[in-house]
Motif scaffolding. Structure first.
Motif, PDB file in Angstrom:
ATOM      1  N   ILE A   9       0.843  -1.193   0.000  1.00 41.00           N
ATOM      2  CA  ILE A   9       0.000   0.000   0.000  1.00 41.00           C
ATOM      3  C   ILE A   9       0.882   1.249   0.000  1.00 41.00           C
ATOM      4  O   ILE A   9       1.803   1.368   0.815  1.00 41.00           O
ATOM      5  CB  ILE A   9      -0.947   0.023   1.206  1.00 41.00           C
ATOM      6  CG1 ILE A   9      -1.908  -1.159   1.142  1.00 41.00           C
ATOM      7  CG2 ILE A   9      -1.721   1.338   1.261  1.00 41.00           C
ATOM      8  CD1 ILE A   9      -2.907  -1.215   2.262  1.00 41.00           C
ATOM      9  N   LEU A  10       0.585   2.171  -0.912  1.00 44.39           N
ATOM     10  CA  LEU A  10       1.272   3.452  -0.987  1.00 44.39           C
ATOM     11  C   LEU A  10       0.374   4.529  -0.401  1.00 44.39           C
ATOM     12  O   LEU A  10      -0.760   4.713  -0.855  1.00 44.39           O
ATOM     13  CB  LEU A  10       1.609   3.788  -2.440  1.00 44.39           C
ATOM     14  CG  LEU A  10       2.228   5.162  -2.705  1.00 44.39           C
ATOM     15  CD1 LEU A  10       3.576   5.301  -2.006  1.00 44.39           C
ATOM     16  CD2 LEU A  10       2.372   5.410  -4.207  1.00 44.39           C
ATOM     17  N   LEU A  11       0.855   5.246   0.620  1.00 47.39           N
ATOM     18  CA  LEU A  11       0.117   6.336   1.256  1.00 47.39           C
ATOM     19  C   LEU A  11       0.683   7.672   0.784  1.00 47.39           C
ATOM     20  O   LEU A  11       1.908   7.864   0.803  1.00 47.39           O
ATOM     21  CB  LEU A  11       0.245   6.266   2.777  1.00 47.39           C
ATOM     22  CG  LEU A  11      -0.328   5.036   3.486  1.00 47.39           C
ATOM     23  CD1 LEU A  11       0.072   5.067   4.961  1.00 47.39           C
ATOM     24  CD2 LEU A  11      -1.836   5.001   3.354  1.00 47.39           C
ATOM     25  N   VAL A  12      -0.193   8.586   0.375  1.00 46.79           N
ATOM     26  CA  VAL A  12       0.259   9.900  -0.084  1.00 46.79           C
ATOM     27  C   VAL A  12      -0.597  10.975   0.579  1.00 46.79           C
ATOM     28  O   VAL A  12      -1.784  11.097   0.295  1.00 46.79           O
ATOM     29  CB  VAL A  12       0.162  10.035  -1.615  1.00 46.79           C
ATOM     30  CG1 VAL A  12       0.860  11.320  -2.074  1.00 46.79           C
ATOM     31  CG2 VAL A  12       0.750   8.823  -2.319  1.00 46.79           C
ATOM     32  N   ASP A  13       0.017  11.737   1.490  1.00 40.52           N
ATOM     33  CA  ASP A  13      -0.694  12.792   2.219  1.00 40.52           C
ATOM     34  C   ASP A  13       0.350  13.779   2.730  1.00 40.52           C
ATOM     35  O   ASP A  13       1.427  13.376   3.151  1.00 40.52           O
ATOM     36  CB  ASP A  13      -1.488  12.202   3.383  1.00 40.52           C
ATOM     37  CG  ASP A  13      -2.569  13.149   3.893  1.00 40.52           C
ATOM     38  OD1 ASP A  13      -2.238  14.307   4.229  1.00 40.52           O
ATOM     39  OD2 ASP A  13      -3.735  12.728   3.958  1.00 40.52           O
ATOM     40  N   ALA A  42       5.670  10.438  -4.542  1.00 43.27           N
ATOM     41  CA  ALA A  42       4.759   9.306  -4.738  1.00 43.27           C
ATOM     42  C   ALA A  42       4.996   8.624  -6.076  1.00 43.27           C
ATOM     43  O   ALA A  42       5.016   7.385  -6.152  1.00 43.27           O
ATOM     44  CB  ALA A  42       3.313   9.786  -4.639  1.00 43.27           C
ATOM     45  N   ILE A  43       5.195   9.396  -7.136  1.00 43.04           N
ATOM     46  CA  ILE A  43       5.426   8.820  -8.462  1.00 43.04           C
ATOM     47  C   ILE A  43       6.733   8.035  -8.488  1.00 43.04           C
ATOM     48  O   ILE A  43       6.831   6.961  -9.075  1.00 43.04           O
ATOM     49  CB  ILE A  43       5.427   9.919  -9.536  1.00 43.04           C
ATOM     50  CG1 ILE A  43       4.037  10.583  -9.616  1.00 43.04           C
ATOM     51  CG2 ILE A  43       5.809   9.350 -10.890  1.00 43.04           C
ATOM     52  CD1 ILE A  43       2.895   9.630  -9.877  1.00 43.04           C
ATOM     53  N   THR A  44       7.763   8.558  -7.811  1.00 45.22           N
ATOM     54  CA  THR A  44       9.037   7.845  -7.724  1.00 45.22           C
ATOM     55  C   THR A  44       8.867   6.523  -6.986  1.00 45.22           C
ATOM     56  O   THR A  44       9.350   5.469  -7.423  1.00 45.22           O
ATOM     57  CB  THR A  44      10.095   8.703  -7.009  1.00 45.22           C
ATOM     58  OG1 THR A  44      10.282   9.923  -7.731  1.00 45.22           O
ATOM     59  CG2 THR A  44      11.416   7.965  -6.910  1.00 45.22           C
ATOM     60  N   LEU A  45       8.143   6.574  -5.858  1.00 44.61           N
ATOM     61  CA  LEU A  45       7.898   5.354  -5.082  1.00 44.61           C
ATOM     62  C   LEU A  45       7.059   4.352  -5.863  1.00 44.61           C
ATOM     63  O   LEU A  45       7.243   3.136  -5.732  1.00 44.61           O
ATOM     64  CB  LEU A  45       7.193   5.700  -3.769  1.00 44.61           C
ATOM     65  CG  LEU A  45       8.065   6.264  -2.650  1.00 44.61           C
ATOM     66  CD1 LEU A  45       7.191   6.698  -1.476  1.00 44.61           C
ATOM     67  CD2 LEU A  45       9.086   5.231  -2.178  1.00 44.61           C
ATOM     68  N   LEU A  46       6.155   4.868  -6.665  1.00 42.32           N
ATOM     69  CA  LEU A  46       5.272   4.011  -7.456  1.00 42.32           C
ATOM     70  C   LEU A  46       6.086   3.059  -8.328  1.00 42.32           C
ATOM     71  O   LEU A  46       5.807   1.864  -8.405  1.00 42.32           O
ATOM     72  CB  LEU A  46       4.353   4.876  -8.315  1.00 42.32           C
ATOM     73  CG  LEU A  46       3.373   4.158  -9.239  1.00 42.32           C
ATOM     74  CD1 LEU A  46       2.280   3.492  -8.427  1.00 42.32           C
ATOM     75  CD2 LEU A  46       2.784   5.140 -10.240  1.00 42.32           C
ATOM     76  N   LYS A  47       7.101   3.589  -8.975  1.00 36.18           N
ATOM     77  CA  LYS A  47       7.918   2.777  -9.879  1.00 36.18           C
ATOM     78  C   LYS A  47       8.757   1.758  -9.106  1.00 36.18           C
ATOM     79  O   LYS A  47       8.951   0.632  -9.550  1.00 36.18           O
ATOM     80  CB  LYS A  47       8.818   3.690 -10.716  1.00 36.18           C
ATOM     81  CG  LYS A  47       8.049   4.655 -11.612  1.00 36.18           C
ATOM     82  CD  LYS A  47       8.985   5.650 -12.284  1.00 36.18           C
ATOM     83  CE  LYS A  47       8.206   6.653 -13.123  1.00 36.18           C
ATOM     84  NZ  LYS A  47       9.091   7.687 -13.716  1.00 36.18           N
ATOM     85  N   GLU A  48       9.255   2.175  -7.944  1.00 28.67           N
ATOM     86  CA  GLU A  48      10.127   1.294  -7.162  1.00 28.67           C
ATOM     87  C   GLU A  48       9.340   0.254  -6.368  1.00 28.67           C
ATOM     88  O   GLU A  48       9.721  -0.914  -6.288  1.00 28.67           O
ATOM     89  CB  GLU A  48      10.964   2.135  -6.191  1.00 28.67           C
ATOM     90  CG  GLU A  48      11.868   3.154  -6.858  1.00 28.67           C
ATOM     91  CD  GLU A  48      12.509   4.097  -5.852  1.00 28.67           C
ATOM     92  OE1 GLU A  48      12.163   3.999  -4.650  1.00 28.67           O
ATOM     93  OE2 GLU A  48      13.338   4.922  -6.252  1.00 28.67           O
ATOM     94  N   THR A  75      -0.013   3.501 -15.237  1.00 30.67           N
ATOM     95  CA  THR A  75       1.066   2.532 -15.020  1.00 30.67           C
ATOM     96  C   THR A  75       0.581   1.090 -14.936  1.00 30.67           C
ATOM     97  O   THR A  75       1.369   0.174 -15.092  1.00 30.67           O
ATOM     98  CB  THR A  75       1.842   2.856 -13.735  1.00 30.67           C
ATOM     99  OG1 THR A  75       0.984   2.665 -12.598  1.00 30.67           O
ATOM    100  CG2 THR A  75       2.347   4.294 -13.748  1.00 30.67           C
ATOM    101  N   GLY A  76      -0.695   0.876 -14.652  1.00 24.79           N
ATOM    102  CA  GLY A  76      -1.164  -0.503 -14.545  1.00 24.79           C
ATOM    103  C   GLY A  76      -2.291  -0.670 -13.554  1.00 24.79           C
ATOM    104  O   GLY A  76      -2.997   0.281 -13.219  1.00 24.79           O
ATOM    105  N   ASN A  77      -2.434  -1.878 -13.057  1.00 29.86           N
ATOM    106  CA  ASN A  77      -3.569  -2.237 -12.213  1.00 29.86           C
ATOM    107  C   ASN A  77      -3.297  -1.910 -10.744  1.00 29.86           C
ATOM    108  O   ASN A  77      -2.957  -2.782  -9.947  1.00 29.86           O
ATOM    109  CB  ASN A  77      -3.875  -3.731 -12.368  1.00 29.86           C
ATOM    110  CG  ASN A  77      -5.150  -4.131 -11.669  1.00 29.86           C
ATOM    111  OD1 ASN A  77      -6.056  -3.319 -11.496  1.00 29.86           O
ATOM    112  ND2 ASN A  77      -5.230  -5.376 -11.242  1.00 29.86           N
ATOM    113  N   VAL A  78      -3.454  -0.635 -10.391  1.00 31.36           N
ATOM    114  CA  VAL A  78      -3.317  -0.186  -9.006  1.00 31.36           C
ATOM    115  C   VAL A  78      -4.670   0.341  -8.554  1.00 31.36           C
ATOM    116  O   VAL A  78      -5.267   1.191  -9.221  1.00 31.36           O
ATOM    117  CB  VAL A  78      -2.254   0.924  -8.854  1.00 31.36           C
ATOM    118  CG1 VAL A  78      -2.144   1.360  -7.397  1.00 31.36           C
ATOM    119  CG2 VAL A  78      -0.905   0.455  -9.377  1.00 31.36           C
ATOM    120  N   ALA A  79      -5.186  -0.155  -7.438  1.00 26.77           N
ATOM    121  CA  ALA A  79      -6.448   0.345  -6.889  1.00 26.77           C
ATOM    122  C   ALA A  79      -6.189   1.673  -6.199  1.00 26.77           C
ATOM    123  O   ALA A  79      -5.275   1.789  -5.395  1.00 26.77           O
ATOM    124  CB  ALA A  79      -7.033  -0.662  -5.910  1.00 26.77           C
TER     125      ALA A  79
END
Length: 227
Positions: A9-13, A42-48, A75-79
């Protein structure tokens, strides 16, 4: 807990206190969590990190949550679950049009957020669970089969997708528009009353004569209530 091992899970706040609270709670639930306080990070973390679920605050300095959502969905199948401090219909519509899968208004309970995360994971990543058991239902996405109290339901492909969507999102109010988008697709050009026709058929096959399982909420949509 064991079923959810490896879910990311990626949290962005941009509010550190919220990030810390959610990160601690989600890790305690067994999720892998990474957090960011701005869109670019967040975009950087998304790729990694390659998360399964992204929880995005709408109002952030620089790149807002809408732009992050748009880039994530490329980028793909991310909820994507979007958070906002404003209960504005326009914000909800904008987020959903950009591909957001769910929407919550601050302040919210952690238990509700958790329920929505589980619903998104079950809906978009059923292969991670194999057979999903929810109340009296058993959903086997590999065999495209749903059982109710161990009885295999004779469902058409569309009935299967509709019932799966509603059961995976049990307890949530699902509007006709949302159901059409998720089951029939955004490019569906038919009438909304097709939903009523399929709901009626499902109720017959579920022996839900009193509408206690699939409830109709006038002016809002439908909700599956499980024991």
């Amino acid at each position: 807990m064991q079923q959810l091992k490896g879910i990311k899970i990626l949290l962005v706040d941009d509010e550190p206190n919220i990030l810390q609270f959610l990160e601690l709670g989600l890790r305690n639930e067994g999720f892998e969590v990474k957090s960011a306080q701005d869109g670019m990070t967040a975009i950087t973390l998304l790729k990694e990190f390659q998360p399964h679920v992204a929880i995005l605050d709408v109002m952030m300095p620089g790149m807002d949550g809408f732009e992050v959502c748009r880039m994530i969905k490329k980028t793909g199948n991310v909820a994507v679950i979007m958070l906002t401090a404003k209960d504005e219909v326009d914000d909800r519509v904008k987020g959903l049009n950009l591909g957001a899968d769910d929407y919550m208004v601050k302040p919210f309970s952690f238990e509700e957020l958790l329920a929505r995360i589980y619903a998104r994971i079950r809906n978009q990543f059923p292969h991670l669970f194999g057979e999903v058991v929810i109340g009296p239902f058993q959903i086997d996405d590999r065999r495209k089969e749903i059982r109710l109290n161990d009885r295999v339901l004779e469902l058409s492909p569309t009935e299967y997708e509709l019932l799966k969507f509603m059961v995976l999102n049990h307890g949530l109010v699902l509007s006709k528009t949302m159901i059409l988008d998720k089951v029939w697709g955004y490019d569906f050009g038919g009438e909304e009353n097709i939903v009523e026709v399929y709901i009626r058929s499902l109720r017959d096959k579920l022996n839900d004569k009193d509408h206690q399982l699939i409830r109709t909420l006038r002016g809002s949509g439908y909700r599956v209530d499980l024991p």
